[in-house]
Design an enzyme around this catalytic site. Structure first.
Site, PDB file in Angstrom:
ATOM      1  N   PHE A 118       0.867  -1.275   0.133  1.00  0.00           N
ATOM      2  CA  PHE A 118       0.254   0.104   0.165  1.00  0.00           C
ATOM      3  C   PHE A 118       0.615   1.559   0.006  1.00  0.00           C
ATOM      4  O   PHE A 118       2.327   1.466   0.820  1.00  0.00           O
ATOM      5  CB  PHE A 118      -0.712  -0.218   1.284  1.00  0.00           C
ATOM      6  N   ASP A 154       2.729  -6.113   8.118  1.00  0.00           N
ATOM      7  CA  ASP A 154       1.681  -4.853   7.954  1.00  0.00           C
ATOM      8  C   ASP A 154      -0.015  -5.934   8.053  1.00  0.00           C
ATOM      9  O   ASP A 154       0.236  -6.494   7.018  1.00  0.00           O
ATOM     10  CB  ASP A 154       1.751  -4.007   7.244  1.00  0.00           C
ATOM     11  N   TYR A 187     -10.230  -0.225  11.167  1.00  0.00           N
ATOM     12  CA  TYR A 187     -11.901  -0.105  10.318  1.00  0.00           C
ATOM     13  C   TYR A 187     -11.793  -1.339   9.444  1.00  0.00           C
ATOM     14  O   TYR A 187     -12.853  -0.925   9.021  1.00  0.00           O
ATOM     15  CB  TYR A 187     -11.461   1.337  10.363  1.00  0.00           C
ATOM     16  N   LYS A 188     -10.581  -2.028   9.348  1.00  0.00           N
ATOM     17  CA  LYS A 188     -11.061  -2.804   8.294  1.00  0.00           C
ATOM     18  C   LYS A 188     -12.068  -3.959   8.556  1.00  0.00           C
ATOM     19  O   LYS A 188     -13.528  -4.046   9.147  1.00  0.00           O
ATOM     20  CB  LYS A 188     -10.295  -3.562   6.980  1.00  0.00           C
ATOM     21  N   ARG A 194     -12.426  -4.782  -6.545  1.00  0.00           N
ATOM     22  CA  ARG A 194     -12.450  -4.910  -5.473  1.00  0.00           C
ATOM     23  C   ARG A 194     -14.040  -5.570  -4.681  1.00  0.00           C
ATOM     24  O   ARG A 194     -14.848  -4.902  -4.647  1.00  0.00           O
ATOM     25  CB  ARG A 194     -11.374  -4.456  -4.475  1.00  0.00           C
TER      26      ARG A 194
HETATM   27  C1  LIG Z   1      -1.329  -1.706   3.595  1.00  0.00           C
HETATM   28  C2  LIG Z   1      -2.291  -1.003   4.266  1.00  0.00           C
HETATM   29  N1  LIG Z   1      -1.271   0.057   4.822  1.00  0.00           N
HETATM   30  C3  LIG Z   1      -1.900   1.284   5.001  1.00  0.00           C
HETATM   31  C4  LIG Z   1      -2.810   1.778   5.148  1.00  0.00           C
HETATM   32  C5  LIG Z   1      -3.569   3.395   5.575  1.00  0.00           C
HETATM   33  O1  LIG Z   1      -3.100   4.070   7.004  1.00  0.00           O
HETATM   34  P1  LIG Z   1      -4.044   5.217   7.290  1.00  0.00           P
HETATM   35  O2  LIG Z   1      -4.949   4.099   8.377  1.00  0.00           O
HETATM   36  O3  LIG Z   1      -2.857   6.068   8.478  1.00  0.00           O
HETATM   37  O4  LIG Z   1      -4.759   6.046   6.477  1.00  0.00           O
HETATM   38  C6  LIG Z   1      -4.102   0.758   4.566  1.00  0.00           C
HETATM   39  C7  LIG Z   1      -5.702   1.584   3.611  1.00  0.00           C
HETATM   40  O5  LIG Z   1      -5.892   0.654   3.288  1.00  0.00           O
HETATM   41  C8  LIG Z   1      -3.390   0.357   3.971  1.00  0.00           C
HETATM   42  O6  LIG Z   1      -4.791  -1.386   3.415  1.00  0.00           O
END
Ligand SMILES: Cc1ncc(COP(=O)(O)O)c(C=O)c1O
Length: 404
Positions: free
Chosen positions: A113, A187, A212-213, A363
């Protein structure tokens, strides 16, 4: 076993909506409404500043961290909640680089990401110590670990590719990175709540993720960070905020890191967001992760087979972007389609909500807590109608919104 028809009742899903975007933003847990209302009224409203002690606000980051820890195989006291995922990526990477001072390579992949890579770039620039970031294709990461060898400081990967849903073999990659003496940051944005994760069993060093996912903590819900207990007291937080201090209320002018995971806290925790997250995590107490994974695979397979059976002859350029092998996928399915953005808008207009990632990825997230076989059938039928009647061609579906 988990009764997924019962968990579905715990979410406030709008009538007529099939929600296939929980891989981006989970839906509202019904109980979060009362929990947040009570936090506003009974805690903030009635207790005012005494809520920090009386309502336990200050302890929530660790309490919620431990609850998430259970879902990712973390030992108690090794996970804490706070800030956003971008911040946690920076924090984890800065700490890991400091633990490998003689090495210069950060290895990720070109499917990561963007924010993870952007945060790494910014950190490398601020450090000014000649680090470089390598981003091979996901399938070439293992070979890169070997070729970089003892200059590899940190392997930083998102387990599940946000576009294709391709899943790394993290256990094998962690072993390979450790064999060359590197640290690993994992991650879990698209893993936590999508399937069972085992940060302890795989010997991960640091892990980060959002809530939040798949965890359904709500828009802007705080992130989490895990540090392996064996490293907890070696980690030197670059984001040395006062709440990571050993004694925040001593107001000492010099920073002294707190014990264990507490040092990864930064500043004031988001109390209202944590109230919503708390209610969302209650649902997970009744979920068996093996049953969740089995059901997720079933729903994904049903969708792939359904779309390929009904749409392929109507739109030959609608092609599967996700791995066909379920073992190599997370809990989402992606299709490539040149007019993917417009087709997704047509789906959303008909109550089937997924999303789009440039340049051509549609998606669909499959989240057994509130998605069932009937929802998958409806999504396939709706997509078939759109392809059969070229509904994506309508001008109203071609105007791009800021969030896709
Ligand atoms: C793998 C990954 N890292 C980071 C983020 C986003 O980070 P943040 O919560 O700081 O916006 C996302 C958002 O979809 C993501 O999919």
């Amino acid at each position: 076993m988990t009764d997924f028809s019962a968990t579905k009742q715990l979410f406030a899903l709008p009538e007529g909506v099939t929600y296939l975007d929980g891989n981006s933003l989970g839906p509202l847990p019904i109980a979060a409404q009362d929990r947040m209302a009570s936090c506003l009224r009974d805690e903030w409203g009635d207790m005012l500043i005494t809520g920090w002690n009386k309502a336990g606000w200050m302890d929530q980051p660790r309490i919620l961290g431990d609850r998430i820890g259970k879902l990712i195989g973390a030992a108690t006291g090794s996970t804490v909640v706070g800030d956003t995922l971008s911040i946690k990526v920076y924090q984890a990477l800065a700490s890991a680089l400091e633990m490998r001072p003689d090495r210069r390579v950060i290895l990720s992949d070109n499917g990561n990401f963007p924010t993870d890579l952007y945060m790494a770039e910014g950190l490398v620039r601020s450090l000014g110590q000649g680090h470089r970031i390598e981003t091979p294709a996901p399938e070439d990461v293992a070979a890169s670990i070997t070729s970089i060898g003892d200059d590899l400081a940190v392997l930083m990967l998102t387990e599940v590719d946000y576009r294709t849903g391709r899943r790394h073999d993290m256990a094998a990659l962690i072993r390979a990175a450790h064999d060359v003496g590197a640290l690993v940051i994992w991650d879990l944005a698209h893993s936590a709540g999508a399937f069972a994760v085992d940060v302890t069993g795989t010997n991960a060093d640091l892990a980060v993720g959002c809530t939040y996912k798949y965890l359904n903590g709500g828009p802007g819900a705080p992130a989490f960070i895990y540090v392996a207990p064996r490293l907890a007291d070696q980690v030197q937080p670059a984001l040395s905020g006062w709440l990571g201090h050993d004694a925040p209320f001593a107001f000492d002018p010099d920073y002294r890191p707190g014990t264990g995971i507490d040092r990864m806290r930064v500043g004031t925790p988001p109390v209202l967001q944590m109230a919503a997250l708390e209610a969302a995590l209650d649902i997970w107490d009744q979920v068996d992760m093996d049953a969740l994974r089995a059901q997720s695979v079933k729903l994904c397979e049903q969708f792939i087979m359904g779309v390929e059976a009904t749409c392929s002859h109507l739109a030959p350029d609608l092609t599967l972007a996700s791995p066909r092998d379920a073992a190599m996928r997370g809990s989402q399915v992606s299709f490539r389609f040149e007019h993917g953005y417009a087709a997704m808008q047509a789906l959303i207009a008909r109550g089937v909500i997924g999303d789009f990632r440039a340049p051509d990825i549609m998606r669909f997230g499959f989240t057994p807590l509130y998605i069932d076989e009937g929802d998958v059938d409806r999504a396939v039928e709706t997509l078939t109608d759109i392809m059969a009647n070229r509904l994506w061609d309508r001008p109203e579906y071609h105007t791009r919104s800021a969030v896709t």
